[in-house]
Write an enzyme that holds these catalytic residues in place. Structure first.
Site, PDB file in Angstrom:
ATOM      1  CB  ILE A  97      -0.943  -0.019   1.086  1.00 55.00           C
ATOM      2  CG1 ILE A  97      -2.001   1.219   1.067  1.00 55.00           C
ATOM      3  CG2 ILE A  97      -0.302   0.129   2.629  1.00 55.00           C
ATOM      4  CD1 ILE A  97      -3.243   1.083   1.913  1.00 55.00           C
ATOM      5  CB  ALA A  98       2.438   3.268  -1.761  1.00 59.07           C
ATOM      6  CB  ILE A  99      -0.827   7.834   0.154  1.00 56.19           C
ATOM      7  CG1 ILE A  99      -1.641   6.599   0.744  1.00 56.19           C
ATOM      8  CG2 ILE A  99      -1.221   8.852  -0.260  1.00 56.19           C
ATOM      9  CD1 ILE A  99      -2.851   6.421  -0.194  1.00 56.19           C
TER      10      ILE A  99
ATOM     11  CE1 TYR B   9      -1.678  -0.620   7.575  1.00 60.72           C
ATOM     12  CE2 TYR B   9       0.207  -1.058   8.778  1.00 60.72           C
ATOM     13  CZ  TYR B   9      -0.517  -0.931   7.526  1.00 60.72           C
ATOM     14  OH  TYR B   9       0.251  -0.442   6.306  1.00 60.72           O
TER      15      TYR B   9
ATOM     16  CG  ASN C 234       5.362   3.229   8.876  1.00 61.72           C
ATOM     17  OD1 ASN C 234       4.589   4.464   9.311  1.00 61.72           O
ATOM     18  ND2 ASN C 234       5.288   2.610   7.665  1.00 61.72           N
TER      19      ASN C 234
ATOM     20  CD  GLU D  65       4.660  -9.638   6.125  1.00 65.63           C
ATOM     21  OE1 GLU D  65       4.277  -9.057   5.196  1.00 65.63           O
ATOM     22  OE2 GLU D  65       4.433 -10.995   6.341  1.00 65.63           O
TER      23      GLU D  65
END
Length: 158
Positions: free
Chosen positions: A72-74, A119, A112, A107
């Site tokens: 996942i990335a923004i 999460y 982070n 993971e």
């Protein structure tokens, strides 16, 4: 600003690649990202802004009744804006729950804290540590798990 989360298509690949390359110290290869579009267990989602630009993507897998957040990335220019990461992840997870998924794994880098906070907000719990899972820099990964019945549903759809 309104956003739309939709399943990714081949035309989104250049945007996905661009976001991947600016988001990670060791990005997935172009070939790996493209292969995910054809992977029968993968579900790719993109977050599209009102102007039609892609601000983020999520790649989730469904194997039997188990979900896995593969990636996942923004885009860094959209970090913190309108909770894009949460909207994207909730949409992907809820889609898999509707397909029969009963739990999710992921993971995340030990350092982070913002991602781990998101999460936990959604119902994930830390399970274990994978030593030296990440490179550049070398770092342990926290393995997190979310059971469907512990997922923090919103009262409305996103």
């Amino acid at each position: 600003m309104s956003v739309t989360v939709r399943q990714a298509c081949r035309e989104d690949l250049p945007d996905i690649i661009a976001i991947e390359e600016v988001s990670f110290s060791v990005p997935w290869s172009h070939q790996s990202l493209a292969a995910e579009l054809d992977n029968p267990v993968a579900r790719y989602y993109v977050l599209e802004k009102e102007d039609g630009s892609v601000a983020g993507y999520a790649d989730v897998w469904l194997i039997a009744d188990e979900g896995q957040l593969a990636n996942i990335a923004i885009h860094p220019s959209a970090h913190g804006a309108w909770a894009y990461g949460e909207i994207l992840l909730r949409t992907a997870m809820e889609a898999l729950f509707r397909e029969g998924c009963t739990s999710f794994f992921l993971e995340v880098r030990q350092s982070n804290a913002p991602a781990q906070g998101l999460y936990r907000k959604l119902g994930y719990e830390a399970l274990a540590v994978r030593k030296d899972y990440y490179s550049q820099p070398v770092e342990d990964a926290c393995i997190m798990h979310c059971q469907k019945e512990k997922y923090q549903w919103l009262g409305h759809s996103l």
